[in-house]
Design a protein around this motif. Structure first.
Motif: not given
Length: 120
Positions: A29-35, A106-110, A114-119
């Motif tokens: 979900e955090f990766a989606t927000l970044r994307a 936060i270190f893990k999320v940063t 963001p491309a992980v969302v699309f894969s």
């Protein structure tokens, strides 16, 4: 010698671990927000806000449980002491541990791409 009540400190550890695990569980979900273009500071703010809210709720539950145990043991031979200084130190410890867990998350999320969302 009076026993010190450390029920709140164990609750602090549980709250911090739960916060870190929850953030790791929602990494997509955090990766989606970044994307979608969310700034890093916005995501940091969300995680830190969650940490502070979790710390306060966890502390309140822990301190209430500790006070109930103290009240129930008032007529036994076991003397449990909860001073205001100890309660304040436990609150600071709880918030500190949750903020530390949030910073680790936060270190893990940063580091998530963001491309992980699309894969998926």
């Amino acid at each position: 010698m009076p026993a010190r009540c450390w029920g709140s400190s164990s609750a602090s550890v549980i709250v911090a671990q739960t916060l870190y695990a929850s953030t790791k569980d929602h990494i997509n979900e955090f990766a989606t927000l970044r994307a979608l273009g969310a700034s890093a500071s916005y995501i940091h703010k969300v995680i830190l806000t969650q940490a502070v809210i979790s710390a306060v709720v966890g502390y309140l539950l822990g301190i209430v449980l500790s006070l109930v145990v103290i009240w129930l043991s008032r007529e036994t031979t076991l003397l449990i002491v909860m001073t205001s200084n100890l309660a304040i130190m436990l609150f600071v410890l709880t918030v500190g541990m949750c903020v530390f867990a949030a910073i680790c998350a936060i270190f893990k999320v940063t580091r998530i791409d963001p491309a992980v969302v699309f894969s998926r």
